[in-house]
Each structure stands twice: as structure tokens, then as C-alpha cells.
Design a protein around this motif. Structure first.
Motif, mmCIF file in Angstrom:
data_model
loop_
_atom_site.group_PDB
_atom_site.id
_atom_site.type_symbol
_atom_site.label_atom_id
_atom_site.label_comp_id
_atom_site.label_asym_id
_atom_site.label_seq_id
_atom_site.Cartn_x
_atom_site.Cartn_y
_atom_site.Cartn_z
ATOM 1 N N UNK A 1 0.810 -1.231 0.000
ATOM 2 C CA UNK A 1 0.000 0.000 0.000
ATOM 3 C C UNK A 1 0.841 1.278 0.000
ATOM 4 N N UNK A 2 1.888 1.315 0.808
ATOM 5 C CA UNK A 2 2.696 2.537 0.870
ATOM 6 C C UNK A 2 3.385 2.815 -0.453
ATOM 7 N N UNK A 3 3.925 1.740 -1.023
ATOM 8 C CA UNK A 3 4.618 1.905 -2.301
ATOM 9 C C UNK A 3 3.641 2.377 -3.382
ATOM 10 N N UNK A 4 2.437 1.760 -3.426
ATOM 11 C CA UNK A 4 1.439 2.126 -4.432
ATOM 12 C C UNK A 4 1.011 3.583 -4.263
ATOM 13 N N UNK A 5 0.765 3.977 -2.995
ATOM 14 C CA UNK A 5 0.348 5.375 -2.749
ATOM 15 C C UNK A 5 1.423 6.348 -3.191
ATOM 16 N N UNK A 6 2.664 6.046 -2.826
ATOM 17 C CA UNK A 6 3.773 6.930 -3.196
ATOM 18 C C UNK A 6 3.952 6.997 -4.715
#
Length: 697
Positions: free
Chosen positions: A129-134
Motif C-alpha cells: 500500500x505505501x509503495x502504491x500510494x507513493x
């Protein structure tokens, strides 16, 4: 954190929602789609709405119908083409950020994806999730920056390419590194690229004057800048123009010249104006010094500031002796005062002044006349600075004018007398016209003689339109017996008194030919011989065409002969056709009055009930219309054919009106005569077959 994003291309929202991000996922794997949906549900800064498409075409349709903030693309969708999918998406929605997802953690693949237009590359099994959001945040921001940079570049190129002045960068050796559209336009090339590729040696290909580029380089090496460097150069089409260059040298850290950059302005027009002004001034002084008139200029105080050589010669002084002086230094006080009064009048009113001065030279009995013209001289603001004067001797002209006035008085008297004679001639011509009109048939004979005109077996119609007071056309209709009618028509070349006189002679000769009246060939042969005998002593033959026919209403027999006349038309109404009457040899014979031994042939033909023979002179069709077209005999035949069944009077009137409408002269320029001979419907039984045979004259 929220973003607001402007855009207007298909598939992209004009403004990113403040509370919800719209994401399009193009992915054929339902498991990965659920995984992405779960990850988007765990974002911290914004919520997301996911739209999934199972294939590339489905994704393109979704972009067309909806607005998204970002696209997440799986490179391995079945109906796609790998990295080429990125180009397809960009073409569809260039304003939409694209993130590519792939199976392999391969730097080369990621680099190719970015080069293809993607804003990021994600490995599926490493995604969280963090990677996708970033990645989404960075893709949107990077895309925004790319668009802003592109817009800035477009604005720069728009300004750069639309400048009026040409902009360039060249190497010291004479090769173009850069040029804008204005420079290409000045030099006559279609594009800057064409200019750069074509002009590879500025020294030899551009400048007209040899060594001009070398002079340019020398000045640049000396001062590093130059301005207003004017030269003649060749355009692409070979024409020559004038340019003005401003330039500076651009050097590297070691003070070596890397290139020259500057601007170019087309100064052909100002140079031409300047050249024309110089030529005009030179021409003015050349004319002033060579004119036989006396020319001078004065300032507002009446002092001479210029005089041409002719004026100097009149005064017997040099220019240096005249400039700065006034009229009182050269003329008697009375004349000088008059000249100065005239000068003040010109300078106070600002208007030219001209007069004729009369002088009586001492010891001479003759007067001298001088034409004088004085014109104010203005500065750029319109203020009168002085005047220019010019004067010349017009004595001979004045004497000639007086002589002309005497001659004009005499001419006026002669015109008065001539007018009286013209009025008398007009009266004589009117009388001649009335006499000529009375010689035309006033009534037609009836066939048989005892029949009423409406019951006559032959019906006759004519129209006579002289172009002048008197004309050169004539015709006659006579009865040779109770069953035979004779019709004669002729046309004397030209129109007016001479033609009318010859027409009268022909009419008199026709009256004397009754013994041969039943034989058209003999009739025209004898008429031609008699006419030649009359005209030959005058030494001026008059071209006369004629046509003569004899017709029998009981038998329908017709015989005719033609002396160079337009062929009449035979209207066979029962057969529904109109045709020209040719003689049996189908060859034209000479007009009357030219060759005295001409023998004219007679030709036989047959008439049927309701047939109409239409005779006419050439004035009917020698009519000019628009585009230099003429109303030909073929046109006459076509006009008659269209009106074949009309009664002869109505047919004649409609054909004449059609030709008037065709004419650019609003009528006929030559005499026109039409004569119609119509066989009544009751004259014969069933119409015999048409035949035409040659017969002895």
C-alpha cells in the motif's frame, strides 16, 4: 495531502477530487485487481475509487467514457502489445499519468517503460500500500511538472518562431547552428531546418559581395559585437535583398569563440526608399539645371537661397553673387516692390500664386509676356519656410493664343453655316427616305387576281429595317400571271446615300426586265450585265447581292437564281423541317456588278401547301454578341426551326427580337430586309414529294 489538477483531454478529469481519487486499472488477473483495491483502501492521505478493465480495448473504452486521475497498466494484458500499450494510451489521453505494472524486477524493462512514456514501473509481487500510494502521488506530480515544462517550451517556441526579426547562431566557420522561422521567412526558405541544411557555407552561399562574411568575422574578433551590419544577400529563389545584422560572440571558459548569435532584419524597403530619395534629389537638381525655365528659391525675408543656371544667365550674375541678395539688388524699385508683394501673398496664405506679367522692353515696339508661378515651401510641421519661383517667356504662346482666338471665331461662323447646310441635308435625306419607302410594295398582288387578299393562294410578309436614314436593301413582289408570282430581293454593300442610289438604279433595271421575268437565271444574267455597264465608268464597283424566284400556286413549281445572296430558308411545315435553298450545283455565284459576263443558273424546286420561303439580307445575322460571338446563318436557321409552325408575321417578329436580345449594340448595325412567300393550305391537293433539279437558264 490533496492535489488539484487541470486538464482537458479524453479520460482525464478537469479537477482531481478533493476527497476521492479515480484510478483505472487495466488488468486481466482478478486476484491482482482485488489486491490493488485492498491497497488503495489503505491509503492515508486520500480515498480512491477503482475502475477495473480486463483488457486494453476495454480500458480504452473506459477512458473514452469516463474521467480518471491515473492509469495503472499491466503490460501482459492478452489483447495488448507489451510496452506499445503505453503509446496507445498516451495517444488516447495524453494528459493522463500512466503507471506500468510487470512481473519481472528488471531494471532494463523499467527503463524501457519510462522511455515509452510511463511515469513509473512497479513489480507486482513487491507491491504494498505505501509503495502504491507513493507511486501514484509521484506519477501525478511528475506528470504535472512535465505538462508545465511542455507548456513553457511551447510558449518559448511560439515567441521564438513568431518574432519579426530573424534569430540565428552560426559557427565562426560559416555554418548555421540554429535559426528561427522569421529568419527562414526572410531568406525565402520553407522552414528553419531547410535553411540550416542548405546554407552550409555562409560566405559563398549567402552574401552577394565577396569577402563580406570575412569582414563580419574580422569585426566580431575585434569587438565581440556589432550592430547595423548592412549587406546584400541571396534569397533561396535567387533574388537579392538588404539585411541589417546585430550580433555578439559567445565564448567558452577558455575565451574561445564557440558561436555567434544575433538578429537579422530585412531592410530592403527602407534601403529602397533611401535610394529613391537620393535618386529623386539627383533627378531634381539635374532637371532644374537643364530646364529652360528660370528657377529660384527665397527665404521668408525675401533673400535668394538658390537659383539655377538659366536664372543666373538672365541676371548676368553667378550663383554666389545672387544668394543672400533681394530683388532690390537686381530690379528697379517698382518691379522689386511688386515681386515682394507677390512673395508675401504666397507666404501668408500658404497657397501657390501664378500670373502673366506684361513688359514693354525699352526701345521695342513689341510686348513681352512672362508666365510666373510661385509655390510655398513647407517644413515637416507644415510651416512656410519660403517659396520657390519659376518663370519663362510665353510671348510666342500668347501671340499664338490670340491667333487661335481669331481662328476659333472664324470656325464658329463656319460651324453656324455648316449647321444650316446639315439641316438642309437632313431634310433632303428625310425626303429621300420617304421616297424610298414609297417604292417598297405598299400592297401585295392577289392570286388569282380576283381573290380577296385573305383568300390569295400566295400570302406575302415583309419587314424592312434601314440602319440609316436611307438604306441599301430593297425587294419587290409582282404577279406574272394569275398563277405565277415573282419575288426579288437585293442588298447593296454598305448603307447610306451611295447604297440607296445604287438600289434605286437596280429597282429601275428590274422594271425593264419583264420580258425575261419568268426565267430567274436569265433575269439575273441580264440585270448583272446592265448594272456593270452603269457602274464600270465610275471606277467604283458596288457589291450587290440578289435573289430572284418565280413560283406557281397551281402546280407548286418554283424556280430561282442566286447572285451571291444569303440562301433563303424553305420552311416545309408538313414535314416539320426548315432548310436552306441551294442551287443545283450547290456552289455560290458572284454578286452583281462585278463581272459582266457571269451567267447565272436557275434551279427548280417544289412547294407544298403551308410551305414558307423566307428571304433575308445579311444584316439579319451580321450581329455581334458577348465574347465576340456573331449571330450566324446557322443561328437563324435554328431560330426559325424552333418557330416553324408560327404564322409568318409572328415568326419574323420573334426572330428579330431574339437577335436584338443577342446583340451588344441593342439592335442591327446594317440594313435588314425579310420577305416571306407562303403557299396557302388550299392551293394544292396532297403535297408532292420534294424535288430539286437543274434547268436551263
Amino acid at each position: 495531502m490533496v492535489w488539484r489538477w487541470l486538464g482537458g483531454q479524453p479520460g482525464h478529469r478537469a479537477v482531481m477530487s478533493l476527497d476521492r481519487l479515480k484510478v483505472l486499472l487495466i488488468e486481466h488477473d482478478p486476484g491482482f485487481t482485488r489486491s490493488v483495491g485492498d491497497m488503495l483502501g489503505q491509503t492515508r492521505d486520500w480515498s480512491a475509487e477503482l475502475r477495473a478493465a480486463t483488457g486494453l480495448q476495454d480500458g480504452l473504452s473506459a477512458i473514452n467514457d469516463n474521467q480518471f486521475d491515473v492509469v495503472l497498466l499491466d503490460l501482459s494484458v492478452p489483447d495488448g502489445a507489451g510496452l506499445a500499450n503505453v503509446s496507445l494510451l498516451q495517444a488516447k489521453a495524453p494528459q493522463l499519468p500512466i503507471i506500468v505494472a510487470g512481473e519481472a524486477d528488471n531494471e532494463a524493462v523499467a527503463l524501457e517503460a519510462v522511455h515509452a512514456g510511463a511515469h513509473d514501473y512497479l513489480v507486482k509481487d513487491q507491491l504494498n500500500p505505501g509503495w502504491l500510494e507513493r507511486s501514484i502521488r509521484y506519477a501525478i506530480e511528475r506528470h504535472r511538472m512535465d505538462q508545465a515544462l511542455m507548456l513553457a517550451e511551447q510558449k518559448y517556441h511560439s515567441v521564438f518562431d513568431h518574432l519579426v526579426e530573424g534569430i540565428f547562431q552560426t559557427t565562426p566557420e560559416g555554418r548555421y547552428l540554429m535559426a528561427n522561422a522569421a529568419l527562414a521567412r526572410i531568406y525565402g526558405y520553407d522552414s528553419p531546418n531547410e535553411l540550416i541544411l542548405t546554407l552550409t557555407d555562409i560566405s559563398r552561399s549567402l552574401y552577394v559581395q565577396p569577402g563580406r562574411r570575412e569582414e563580419f568575422v574580422r569585426l566580431m574578433q575585434q569587438d565581440d559585437t556589432l550592430s547595423g551590419f548592412q549587406s546584400q544577400v541571396h534569397r533561396k529563389d535567387g533574388s537579392v535583398i538588404w539585411i541589417s545584422e546585430n550580433c555578439r560572440a559567445v565564448r567558452d571558459a577558455d575565451n574561445r569563440v564557440m558561436y555567434y548569435e544575433g538578429t537579422v532584419e530585412d531592410i530592403t524597403l527602407p534601403r529602397q526608399v533611401e535610394e529613391n530619395l537620393r535618386n529623386s534629389e539627383n533627378l531634381y537638381h539635374s532637371l532644374v539645371e537643364t530646364l529652360p525655365q528660370n528657377i529660384f528659391r527665397k527665404d521668408r525675408d525675401g533673400r535668394f537661397t538658390f537659383a539655377n543656371q538659366q536664372f543666373c544667365k538672365i541676371l548676368g550674375r553667378t550663383l554666389e553673387e545672387i544668394v543672400g541678395k533681394t530683388d532690390f539688388d537686381f530690379f528697379p524699385a517698382e518691379l522689386a516692390e511688386k515681386y515682394q508683394r507677390d512673395d508675401r501673398r504666397v507666404m501668408e496664405t500658404g497657397k501657390p500664386y501664378q500670373t502673366v506679367e506684361e513688359h514693354q522692353p525699352p526701345g521695342s515696339a513689341s510686348k513681352l509676356y512672362v508666365q510666373v508661378v510661385k509655390t510655398p515651401l513647407h517644413d515637416a510641421a507644415g510651416n512656410v519656410l519660403g517659396l520657390q519661383g519659376i518663370f519663362w517667356d510665353i510671348t510666342q504662346q500668347q501671340l499664338a493664343d490670340e491667333k487661335i482666338r481669331r481662328i476659333n471665331a472664324l470656325l464658329a461662323q463656319n460651324r453656324k453655316e455648316l449647321r444650316a447646310k446639315n439641316l438642309q441635308m437632313e431634310e433632303d435625306l428625310k425626303m429621300a427616305r420617304e421616297i424610298q419607302l414609297t417604292t417598297l410594295p405598299q400592297q401585295y398582288p392577289s392570286f388569282p387576281q380576283q381573290a380577296a387578299p385573305t383568300d390569295s393562294r400566295f400570302q406575302f410578309t415583309h419587314r424592312y429595317l434601314p440602319s440609316g436614314t436611307v438604306g441599301g436593301d430593297c425587294f419587290s413582289v409582282s404577279a406574272l400571271s394569275d398563277t405565277e408570282a415573282a419575288v426579288f430581293i437585293c442588298d447593296v454593300a454598305g448603307h447610306g446615300v451611295r447604297s440607296a442610289l445604287v438600289t434605286a438604279m437596280v429597282r429601275a433595271l428590274v422594271e425593264e426586265l419583264k420580258p425575261v421575268a419568268r426565267h430567274p437565271g436569265k433575269f439575273l444574267t441580264k440585270l448583272n450585265r446592265d448594272l456593270c455597264a452603269i457602274l464600270k465608268p465610275t471606277g467604283t464597283p458596288m457589291l450587290t447581292t440578289a435573289f430572284y424566284l418565280v413560283a406557281n400556286w397551281q402546280t407548286g413549281a418554283m424556280r430561282f437564281a442566286n447572285a451571291g445572296h444569303p440562301r433563303p430558308l424553305h420552311l416545309r411545315r408538313s414535314a416539320g423541317e426548315a432548310r436552306a435553298l441551294f442551287n443545283s450545283s450547290r456552289k455560290s455565284q458572284a454578286a452583281l456588278g462585278l463581272v459582266d459576263d457571269t451567267v447565272y443558273e436557275g434551279t427548280d424546286a417544289k412547294l407544298a401547301p403551308n410551305d414558307l420561303i423566307m428571304l433575308f439580307t445579311d444584316g439579319l445575322y451580321e450581329v455581334q454578341g458577348d465574347n465576340d460571338q456573331f449571330y450566324s446563318q446557322e443561328c437563324v436557321l435554328e431560330a426559325v426551326q424552333r418557330r416553324l409552325q408560327l404564322p409568318a408575321p409572328q415568326l419574323f417578329d420573334q426572330v428579330l427580337q431574339e437577335i436584338r436580345n443577342f446583340s451588344t449594340e441593342d439592335g442591327f448595325v446594317d440594313d435588314v430586309c425579310l420577305v416571306g412567300v407562303e403557299l396557302a393550305a388550299t392551293a394544292l391537293g396532297p403535297a408532292p414529294a420534294f424535288a430539286s433539279t437543274s434547268s436551263p437558264s
